[in-house]
Each structure stands twice: as structure tokens, then as C-alpha cells.
Design a protein around this motif. Sequence first.
Motif, PDB file in Angstrom:
ATOM      1  N   LEU A   1       0.814  -1.216   0.000  1.00  0.00           N
ATOM      2  CA  LEU A   1       0.000   0.000   0.000  1.00  0.00           C
ATOM      3  C   LEU A   1       0.848   1.267   0.000  1.00  0.00           C
ATOM      4  O   LEU A   1       0.521   2.229  -0.697  1.00  0.00           O
ATOM      5  N   GLU A   2       1.911   1.283   0.768  1.00  0.00           N
ATOM      6  CA  GLU A   2       2.764   2.477   0.808  1.00  0.00           C
ATOM      7  C   GLU A   2       3.287   2.806  -0.588  1.00  0.00           C
ATOM      8  O   GLU A   2       3.278   3.969  -1.015  1.00  0.00           O
ATOM      9  N   GLU A   3       3.720   1.791  -1.306  1.00  0.00           N
ATOM     10  CA  GLU A   3       4.235   1.991  -2.651  1.00  0.00           C
ATOM     11  C   GLU A   3       3.140   2.494  -3.600  1.00  0.00           C
ATOM     12  O   GLU A   3       3.360   3.417  -4.388  1.00  0.00           O
TER      13      GLU A   3
ATOM     14  N   LYS B   1      -5.650   9.164   4.027  1.00  0.00           N
ATOM     15  CA  LYS B   1      -6.945   9.790   4.294  1.00  0.00           C
ATOM     16  C   LYS B   1      -7.815   9.784   3.037  1.00  0.00           C
ATOM     17  O   LYS B   1      -8.999   9.464   3.089  1.00  0.00           O
ATOM     18  N   ARG B   2      -7.225  10.111   1.908  1.00  0.00           N
ATOM     19  CA  ARG B   2      -7.960  10.159   0.640  1.00  0.00           C
ATOM     20  C   ARG B   2      -8.476   8.776   0.241  1.00  0.00           C
ATOM     21  O   ARG B   2      -9.634   8.609  -0.157  1.00  0.00           O
ATOM     22  N   VAL B   3      -7.613   7.766   0.348  1.00  0.00           N
ATOM     23  CA  VAL B   3      -8.010   6.405  -0.025  1.00  0.00           C
ATOM     24  C   VAL B   3      -9.127   5.916   0.887  1.00  0.00           C
ATOM     25  O   VAL B   3     -10.120   5.349   0.419  1.00  0.00           O
ATOM     26  N   CYS B   4      -8.991   6.142   2.182  1.00  0.00           N
ATOM     27  CA  CYS B   4     -10.030   5.711   3.131  1.00  0.00           C
ATOM     28  C   CYS B   4     -11.360   6.398   2.829  1.00  0.00           C
ATOM     29  O   CYS B   4     -12.415   5.758   2.879  1.00  0.00           O
ATOM     30  N   TYR B   5     -11.300   7.676   2.503  1.00  0.00           N
ATOM     31  CA  TYR B   5     -12.512   8.413   2.167  1.00  0.00           C
ATOM     32  C   TYR B   5     -13.141   7.859   0.880  1.00  0.00           C
ATOM     33  O   TYR B   5     -14.340   7.585   0.836  1.00  0.00           O
ATOM     34  N   ASP B   6     -12.320   7.703  -0.150  1.00  0.00           N
ATOM     35  CA  ASP B   6     -12.824   7.225  -1.447  1.00  0.00           C
ATOM     36  C   ASP B   6     -13.431   5.830  -1.359  1.00  0.00           C
ATOM     37  O   ASP B   6     -14.406   5.528  -2.046  1.00  0.00           O
ATOM     38  N   LEU B   7     -12.835   4.965  -0.528  1.00  0.00           N
ATOM     39  CA  LEU B   7     -13.287   3.574  -0.441  1.00  0.00           C
ATOM     40  C   LEU B   7     -14.195   3.298   0.752  1.00  0.00           C
ATOM     41  O   LEU B   7     -14.626   2.172   0.960  1.00  0.00           O
ATOM     42  N   ASP B   8     -14.471   4.331   1.549  1.00  0.00           N
ATOM     43  CA  ASP B   8     -15.311   4.200   2.748  1.00  0.00           C
ATOM     44  C   ASP B   8     -14.763   3.102   3.671  1.00  0.00           C
ATOM     45  O   ASP B   8     -15.465   2.160   4.049  1.00  0.00           O
TER      46      ASP B   8
ATOM     47  N   GLU C   1     -12.517   2.430   7.292  1.00  0.00           N
ATOM     48  CA  GLU C   1     -12.061   3.055   8.531  1.00  0.00           C
ATOM     49  C   GLU C   1     -10.548   3.161   8.524  1.00  0.00           C
ATOM     50  O   GLU C   1      -9.845   2.212   8.160  1.00  0.00           O
ATOM     51  N   ARG C   2     -10.051   4.306   8.943  1.00  0.00           N
ATOM     52  CA  ARG C   2      -8.602   4.568   8.915  1.00  0.00           C
ATOM     53  C   ARG C   2      -7.836   3.572   9.781  1.00  0.00           C
ATOM     54  O   ARG C   2      -6.762   3.115   9.399  1.00  0.00           O
ATOM     55  N   THR C   3      -8.373   3.204  10.937  1.00  0.00           N
ATOM     56  CA  THR C   3      -7.672   2.257  11.815  1.00  0.00           C
ATOM     57  C   THR C   3      -7.504   0.903  11.143  1.00  0.00           C
ATOM     58  O   THR C   3      -6.446   0.281  11.252  1.00  0.00           O
ATOM     59  N   ASN C   4      -8.519   0.449  10.437  1.00  0.00           N
ATOM     60  CA  ASN C   4      -8.424  -0.828   9.718  1.00  0.00           C
ATOM     61  C   ASN C   4      -7.423  -0.725   8.574  1.00  0.00           C
ATOM     62  O   ASN C   4      -6.609  -1.631   8.360  1.00  0.00           O
ATOM     63  N   PHE C   5      -7.488   0.366   7.834  1.00  0.00           N
ATOM     64  CA  PHE C   5      -6.565   0.561   6.719  1.00  0.00           C
ATOM     65  C   PHE C   5      -5.120   0.592   7.221  1.00  0.00           C
ATOM     66  O   PHE C   5      -4.226   0.015   6.600  1.00  0.00           O
ATOM     67  N   ASN C   6      -4.894   1.240   8.352  1.00  0.00           N
ATOM     68  CA  ASN C   6      -3.535   1.333   8.917  1.00  0.00           C
ATOM     69  C   ASN C   6      -2.970  -0.035   9.269  1.00  0.00           C
ATOM     70  O   ASN C   6      -1.760  -0.255   9.142  1.00  0.00           O
ATOM     71  N   ARG C   7      -3.791  -0.956   9.709  1.00  0.00           N
ATOM     72  CA  ARG C   7      -3.308  -2.315  10.005  1.00  0.00           C
ATOM     73  C   ARG C   7      -2.745  -2.979   8.752  1.00  0.00           C
ATOM     74  O   ARG C   7      -1.700  -3.619   8.793  1.00  0.00           O
ATOM     75  N   TYR C   8      -3.438  -2.811   7.653  1.00  0.00           N
ATOM     76  CA  TYR C   8      -2.951  -3.360   6.382  1.00  0.00           C
ATOM     77  C   TYR C   8      -1.709  -2.603   5.923  1.00  0.00           C
ATOM     78  O   TYR C   8      -0.747  -3.202   5.452  1.00  0.00           O
ATOM     79  N   TYR C   9      -1.728  -1.290   6.060  1.00  0.00           N
ATOM     80  CA  TYR C   9      -0.614  -0.438   5.629  1.00  0.00           C
ATOM     81  C   TYR C   9       0.680  -0.802   6.362  1.00  0.00           C
ATOM     82  O   TYR C   9       1.754  -0.791   5.784  1.00  0.00           O
ATOM     83  N   ARG C  10       0.561  -1.150   7.657  1.00  0.00           N
ATOM     84  CA  ARG C  10       1.735  -1.481   8.482  1.00  0.00           C
ATOM     85  C   ARG C  10       2.001  -2.991   8.545  1.00  0.00           C
ATOM     86  O   ARG C  10       2.823  -3.440   9.344  1.00  0.00           O
ATOM     87  N   ASP C  11       1.306  -3.767   7.740  1.00  0.00           N
ATOM     88  CA  ASP C  11       1.460  -5.229   7.730  1.00  0.00           C
ATOM     89  C   ASP C  11       1.168  -5.846   9.099  1.00  0.00           C
ATOM     90  O   ASP C  11       1.807  -6.799   9.511  1.00  0.00           O
TER      91      ASP C  11
END
Length: 69
Positions: free
Chosen positions: A8-10, A20-27, A29-39
Motif C-alpha cells: 500500500l505504501e508503494e 486519508k484520501r483512499v479511506c474516504y474514497d473507499l469508505d 475506517e482509517r484504523t483498519n486501513f492502517n493495520r494493512y498499511y503497516r502489515d
Amino acid sequence: MKYLHMRLEEFLSERGLSKKRVCYDLDIERTNFNRYYRDEFQRIDANLLLKLCEYFECEVGDLFEIKEK
């Protein structure tokens, strides 16, 4: 020991997007997205994978790579 890295970082960096933009566009939650982002995930939500693939116009395999710890 190997682990599954979600690229995701790449993807965000290449496209000039913020989390923030991706979470907004895809609806998503930022906390859930961050778990994936940080592996820091144990399981992967199939619906999220579909959303990410459509959003980034990629295949599921493009989102992942296997890395060494």
C-alpha cells in the motif's frame, strides 16, 4: 521468517495519494486501513481486496509481496 507485505505504501506514493484520501474514497475506517498499511494483519478481507484492486486498477497479486523479517 517470512511475512506477507501489502504494498500500500508503494501504491500511494506512486500515485501521490494520502491514506486519508483512499479511506474516504473507499469508505474504509482509517484504523483498519492502517493495520494493512503497516502489515499488522492476520486475515485479509476479500471485500477490501476487491475495492483496492478496482481503485488502483491492479490484480490481487500486485498488492502483495513476500519479505524476510
